[in-house]
Design a protein around this motif. Structure first.
Motif, PDB file in Angstrom:
ATOM      1  N   ILE A  30       0.920  -1.208   0.106  1.00 19.90           N
ATOM      2  CA  ILE A  30      -0.150  -0.036  -0.069  1.00 19.90           C
ATOM      3  C   ILE A  30       1.118   1.408   0.050  1.00 19.90           C
ATOM      4  O   ILE A  30       2.066   1.193   0.765  1.00 19.90           O
ATOM      5  CB  ILE A  30      -1.003   0.104   1.392  1.00 19.90           C
ATOM      6  CG1 ILE A  30      -1.859  -1.327   1.460  1.00 19.90           C
ATOM      7  CG2 ILE A  30      -2.001   1.173   1.211  1.00 19.90           C
ATOM      8  CD1 ILE A  30      -2.570  -1.605   2.703  1.00 19.90           C
ATOM      9  N   PRO A  31       0.552   2.154  -0.820  1.00 19.17           N
ATOM     10  CA  PRO A  31       1.614   3.430  -0.757  1.00 19.17           C
ATOM     11  C   PRO A  31       1.302   4.154   0.318  1.00 19.17           C
ATOM     12  O   PRO A  31       0.388   4.137   1.149  1.00 19.17           O
ATOM     13  CB  PRO A  31       1.068   4.059  -2.074  1.00 19.17           C
ATOM     14  CG  PRO A  31      -0.411   3.732  -2.576  1.00 19.17           C
ATOM     15  CD  PRO A  31      -0.372   2.281  -1.835  1.00 19.17           C
ATOM     16  N   VAL A  32       2.651   4.689   0.961  1.00 20.09           N
ATOM     17  CA  VAL A  32       2.535   5.622   2.241  1.00 20.09           C
ATOM     18  C   VAL A  32       3.448   6.673   1.903  1.00 20.09           C
ATOM     19  O   VAL A  32       4.184   6.674   0.919  1.00 20.09           O
ATOM     20  CB  VAL A  32       2.993   4.618   3.465  1.00 20.09           C
ATOM     21  CG1 VAL A  32       2.155   3.642   3.767  1.00 20.09           C
ATOM     22  CG2 VAL A  32       4.316   3.884   2.853  1.00 20.09           C
ATOM     23  N   LEU A  33       3.240   7.659   2.748  1.00 19.10           N
ATOM     24  CA  LEU A  33       4.185   8.841   2.804  1.00 19.10           C
ATOM     25  C   LEU A  33       4.561   9.290   4.117  1.00 19.10           C
ATOM     26  O   LEU A  33       5.719   9.393   4.478  1.00 19.10           O
ATOM     27  CB  LEU A  33       3.725   9.989   2.262  1.00 19.10           C
ATOM     28  CG  LEU A  33       4.196  11.242   1.856  1.00 19.10           C
ATOM     29  CD1 LEU A  33       5.377  10.842   0.737  1.00 19.10           C
ATOM     30  CD2 LEU A  33       3.437  12.348   1.212  1.00 19.10           C
ATOM     31  N   CYS A  34       3.595   9.239   5.188  1.00 20.45           N
ATOM     32  CA  CYS A  34       4.178   9.775   6.448  1.00 20.45           C
ATOM     33  C   CYS A  34       4.499   8.636   7.290  1.00 20.45           C
ATOM     34  O   CYS A  34       4.863   8.727   8.588  1.00 20.45           O
ATOM     35  CB  CYS A  34       2.977  10.545   7.145  1.00 20.45           C
ATOM     36  SG  CYS A  34       1.443   9.958   7.410  1.00 20.45           S
TER      37      CYS A  34
END
Ligand code: SF4
Ligand code: SF4
Ligand code: SF4
Ligand code: FES
Ligand code: FES
Lengths: 824, 166
Positions: A30-34
């Motif tokens: 799943i794409p994440v950033l924070c």
């Protein structure tokens, strides 16, 4: 365990997992950033949204939502992709897009997400940030126009580093990440925020515009500085180490580093490196060939015979130390020691006498789960910062109770829950004995199977809490509650660092710490440990390999004494600038001048090397192949990233050549073969093969090392240091040994020697930062620059020992603290 | 460290006794930060920087976190404030009826714009949103007193009045 379905896949995961983690386990990304693995869940960016059947009607952030039984999760659908795309578009509204000139290009999470989600146009228009770049410091550049407010920098600096540089300030559109009062960064410069920033908002300045990530060759190896043994991944370009890459995939440090490991690499590329052998002719050191140099050395050693002394620095790999030991044998001398000499006795004599093992009994990661931790010596965070970060996490995340036996109010003392048993300089021993006495008096001590209880009781007759309080300044109550809490904890740790600036009571402190550990039942107990942490990268290797005086031989200090008295024929110093780092400069100087034949093998022409008859140019960690053993007994692979400069050779190659010249013959060549040979001599090293050492290294003796005995050793107290001002020396966080003073990173922050005063003393002496003061003691007077801080109690001064120019060791002769006078 | 940082962190001379007393009172209370900051502002009239570092040390939080809180809430003042706080309403009604001119007059006469304070610490200007007296727009307040239907001339009078006061 919990069962759930993600994208049609049935999976079973631990009940503490989040949806994101569960998906990862099932191979779904799943794409994440924070989100960041090592930080607590935050849920700020909403890039990781998923659909959960049981929570219809809205999308759920997968990185913060825990799994539950029977959950049915969808990670990709048209709706999800649309929302994700919108989230990204919003992030890009204010974000200044300058990928062509941004060093993050090619490994920027925002760039990748934008690309993957085909965000080509933006429906939203908005004001772009126009904030000034923070370039006040030479190491870290902050460009907040590129920030996506993920908070990873804020969180890592708080949760792991425990420094707390950053915070979200203002609100609405004005929200940004800033330091207190929005000033330039002025911190530990560990670079954790650099490694955590998913975009190009925080970048390493020394690497600016040097290369794109894909141009770099990456080499995983071990940091050459301290006994923490962090994995560093060298970023090599054109045969130079240009940066240290973030790597949380291997090693013991989760990608965490300190300033030395992160920014202290430049010395390996230095123009000042030694590149040719030098030999003294007509009083001058002149360049020569290896053939001549080695011949001169071999002849000198032959002549010296049993009068040769060999001192090894901890820059050597295990394989090289093994060769060095062989060399001693071939040369016919028993005078062998590692350069740490005196200060290693806490382990080799103290702990070894108590437990039958000369090493830490646990591993670093276990400390994160400890309930109570006792750190001896305030400088522990300074000498072993990344292990210190494990302690930070134990305290901050798991509410461990931290007790400090310290002469300063250092970094650890600022942690929530930390209790500082602040004692007068040099009195650690008495505090430890006092703790042991409370355990014995109150029936809290574990004495089953323990030898020497009666003798210790007798020896501690004068260590009642009130007596200890009177001598050390630590309140009796505090002492008692520390002992009680430590005894009540099921998992606990005792930490003690050792190193060259801490020679006083070295053996005694090892004994006292081991006594305490035994009485608390620590050694061998699951999750608990006694940690003795060496100052240098391979200090533990030196102990394991037996680089200690051989039967009838002299140790480091005894060799120097003998040399100073004209009783040593030759001295071979490998990788230590003793004139700078050893206590009692006068004695060292006399020894080096008097010894008839001095060979120094090093990477720079150090003050010590400048006195030699022969100088042999050697290699840094970045040029070596072999193994280091860190302070938790972890054997790790050291790999060469760059070629040797000029004609320099690795220490191992030089030693092997010398063995040959002396008529010895080695049946093994190459690190793997030597490692196998080590295994034949040192059984604990036999359980792994060189090529079997994996990315996490190999911990000899296992996660918990079981002691072969539990023997309390009677021990006395310290002699209080008199005088209105007492000078301590030791390590400063930004440096390690003397090598870091040749590295641009550490030098950029702490460039010169100084003497630190507490606020109170500074005020009464009317001193401020940068003033020059005269400090006199032991018949020597030094002029030093003042630094004012709030760490030191009244009457206590501190000066770091790393700098040759300061000459601290002219004044410091190995005492726990030196009584000094101060004048302007 | 660079000189810029050194001068920036140079200590302000300030008597910390008041702040210490406040902290003594709150130090063992969980979640004490907000009340502490309010009490400090009450005591000093604003939040002096040294009290932030002191509170950080004694409450075991970071100075940066406190700064975050201080900049998040409009109620906190980081600079010393004037004896008279002149609030110029810039709400819709006042705006339509010429609030900008009123603000400009203040700026011309006293040299202070929004959130600025005169050097003699007598006046602080603040531009605020509707203060609920739209009927008398444009409106200003000086401390607790409200003045409505302001004109440039009336503004001059009010300023003169307070200038004469202590
Ligand atoms: S370099 Fe380290 S101490 Fe400094 S702000 Fe970044 S994480 Fe915090
Ligand atoms: S500076 Fe980087 S790590 Fe910090 S909040 Fe911004 S994007 Fe995140
Ligand atoms: S100096 Fe020590 S703590 Fe710092 S990065 Fe190197 S091994 Fe790790
Ligand atoms: S990664 Fe989940 S909210 Fe940011
Ligand atoms: S707009 Fe000024 S009082 Fe309402």
């Amino acid at each position: 365990m919990v069962n759930l379905t993600i994208d049609g896949k049935q999976i079973t995961v631990s009940r503490t997992a989040t949806i994101y983690e569960a998906a990862l386990e099932a191979g779904i990304n799943i794409p994440v950033l924070c989100y960041a693995k090592k930080l607590l869940p935050f849920g700020a960016c909403r890039v990781c949204l998923v659909q959960v059947e049981q929570m219809k009607g809205r999308l759920i952030p997968s990185c913060t939502t825990p799994v539950s039984e029977g959950m049915v999760v969808t990670t990709t659908s048209e709706e999800i992709l649309k929302v994700r795309k919108t989230v990204l578009e919003f992030l890009l509204v204010n974000h200044v897009i300058e990928c062509p000139v941004c060093d993050k290009g090619g490994e920027c999470d925002l760039q990748e997400l934008t690309y993957a989600h085909e965000v080509v146009t933006n429906r939203f228009q908005g004001e772009k940030f126009n904030l000034e770049t923070d370039e006040v410091n030479p190491l870290i550049e902050r460009n907040m126009n590129r920030c996506v407010l993920c908070g990873r920098c804020v969180r890592v600096c708080d949760e792991i580093v425990g420094y707390g540089s950053y915070s979200f300030i203002n609100r609405g559109f004005e929200t940004k990440i800033a330091t207190a009062y929005d000033r330039g960064l002025n911190c530990e410069f560990c670079g954790q925020c650099v490694s955590m920033c998913p975009v190009g908002a925080i970048l390493p300045r020394p690497f600016k515009f040097k290369a794109r990530p894909w141009q770099l060759k990456e080499v995983d190896t071990v940091c050459g500085y301290c006994g923490n043994g962090c994995t560093v991944t060298l970023g090599v370009l054109n045969n130079k180490v240009e940066t240290i890459r973030f790597n949380d995939k291997i090693g013991v440090n989760d990608g965490n580093l300190c300033i030395r490991g992160r920014f202290g690499y430049s010395y390996v590329n230095s123009e000042e490196r030694l590149t040719t052998p030098l030999v003294r002719k007509g009083g001058q050191l002149v360049e020569t060939s290896w053939d001549e140099a080695l011949q001169v050395v071999a002849d000198g050693f032959k002549q010296a015979q049993a009068g040769l002394g060999i001192l090894s620095g901890a820059r050597l790999t295990n394989e090289e130390m093994f060769l060095l030991k062989n060399l001693a044998k071939v040369a016919g001398t028993a005078n062998l020691d590692h350069s740490g000499g005196e200060c290693y006795k806490g382990v080799t004599e103290g702990v070894a006498g108590a437990l039958g093992i000369a090493a830490s009994t646990g591993t670093f990661p276990q400390v994160e789960a400890c309930e109570a931790i006792l750190a001896i010596r305030s400088d522990f965070y300074e000498t072993h910062p990344v292990f210190g970060m494990v302690v930070n996490q134990a305290v901050k995340r798991n509410d461990a109770q931290l007790w400090l036996v310290a002469d300063k109010r250092g970094k650890f003392a600022k942690l929530p829950n930390a209790k500082n048993l602040l004692h007068r300089p040099g009195m650690e021993l008495d505090v430890l004995n006092g703790l042991a006495r409370v355990l014995l008096d109150e029936g809290l001590a574990q004495t089953e199977g323990v030898e020497g209880v009666a003798e210790l009781k007798q020896a501690l007759a004068n260590f009642g809490s009130d007596q200890v309080a009177a001598r050390t300044g630590v309140e009796a109550d505090a002492l008692q509650s520390a002992a009680r809490q430590l005894a009540a904890a099921k998992k606990s740790a005792i930490l003690l660092a050792y190193g060259l600036p801490y020679t006083a009571y070295s053996r005694e402190l090892g004994v006292a710490a081991a006594n305490l550990a035994i009485l608390l039942g620590i050694p061998g107990r699951d999750g608990s440990g006694l940690y003795l942490c060496g100052e240098k990268a391979n200090s533990q290797g030196a102990i394991d390999l037996g680089i200690v005086p051989q039967t009838g031989g002299l140790g480091a200090q005894a060799m120097l004494d003998a040399a100073a008295n004209g009783k040593l024929n030759a001295l071979y110093v490998v990788g230590e600038d003793m004139l700078t780092s050893y206590p009692d400069h006068g004695k060292v100087e006399k020894a080096l001048e008097k010894v008839p034949f001095l060979v120094v093998q090093d990477i720079f022409l150090s003050p010590t090397a400048a006195k030699a008859h022969v100088v042999l140019p050697a290699a840094t960690f970045a040029e070596k192949d072999g193994t280091f053993t860190n302070a938790e007994r972890r054997i790790q692979r050291v790999r060469p990233g760059i070629p040797l400069p000029g004609q320099a050779k690795t220490d191992g190659a030089i030693i092997a050549d010398l063995i040959e010249k002396l008529g010895g013959n080695l049946a093994f060549t190459g690190s793997a073969a030597i490692f196998a040979e080590i295994g034949r001599n040192i059984p604990v090293y036999a359980s792994v093969s060189f090529n079997g050492i994996g990315p996490q290294g190999f911990v000899w003796g296992g996660e918990i090392l079981t002691p072969s005995r539990r023997r309390l050793q009677p021990i006395g107290g310290a002699v209080p240091v008199e005088g209105a001002f007492q000078l301590l020396t030791g390590s400063a966080l930004y440096h390690s040994g003397t090598v870091s003073t040749r590295a641009k990173g550490p030098q950029a922050v702490v460039a010169e020697p100084y003497i630190e005063f507490g606020r109170e003393d500074a005020k009464s002496l009317a001193l401020k930062d940068g003033d020059l003061v005269k400090v006199a003691g032991n018949g020597v007077e030094l002029r030093l620059k003042v630094k004012v801080d709030n760490r030191l109690p009244k009457g206590v001064l501190f000066a770091p020992y790393h700098f040759a120019a300061a000459g601290i060791n002219r004044l410091y002769k190995g005492e726990a603290a030196v009584s000094v006078t101060v004048s302007k | 460290m660079s000189e810029a940082v050194e001068t920036a962190t140079a200590e302000q001379e300030i008597d910390l006794a008041g702040a210490n007393e406040i902290l003594d009172h709150y130090v063992d209370m969980p979640g004490a930060l907000m009340p502490v900051l309010q009490a400090i502002q009450e005591h000093y009239g604003y939040i002096p920087e040294p009290t932030v570092h002191l509170a950080a040390e004694r409450l075991n939080v970071y100075s940066s976190q406190i700064f975050g809180v201080l900049t998040f809430y409009a109620q906190f003042h980081l600079e010393p404030r004037g004896k008279y706080i002149v609030r110029v309403c810039k709400g819709t009604a006042c705006h339509v009826r010429g609030a900008n001119r009123i603000g400009d007059t203040l700026k011309e006469r006293l040299g202070i714009g929004h959130a600025e304070t005169t050097e003699d610490l007598k006046f602080t200007a603040e531009y605020v949103a509707c203060i609920g007296a739209c009927g008398m727009a444009p409106v200003i307040m000086v401390n607790d007193a409200t003045y409505g239907s302001m004109t440039v001339q009336k503004m001059d009078e009010v300023i003169e009045k307070y200038k004469k006061m202590d």
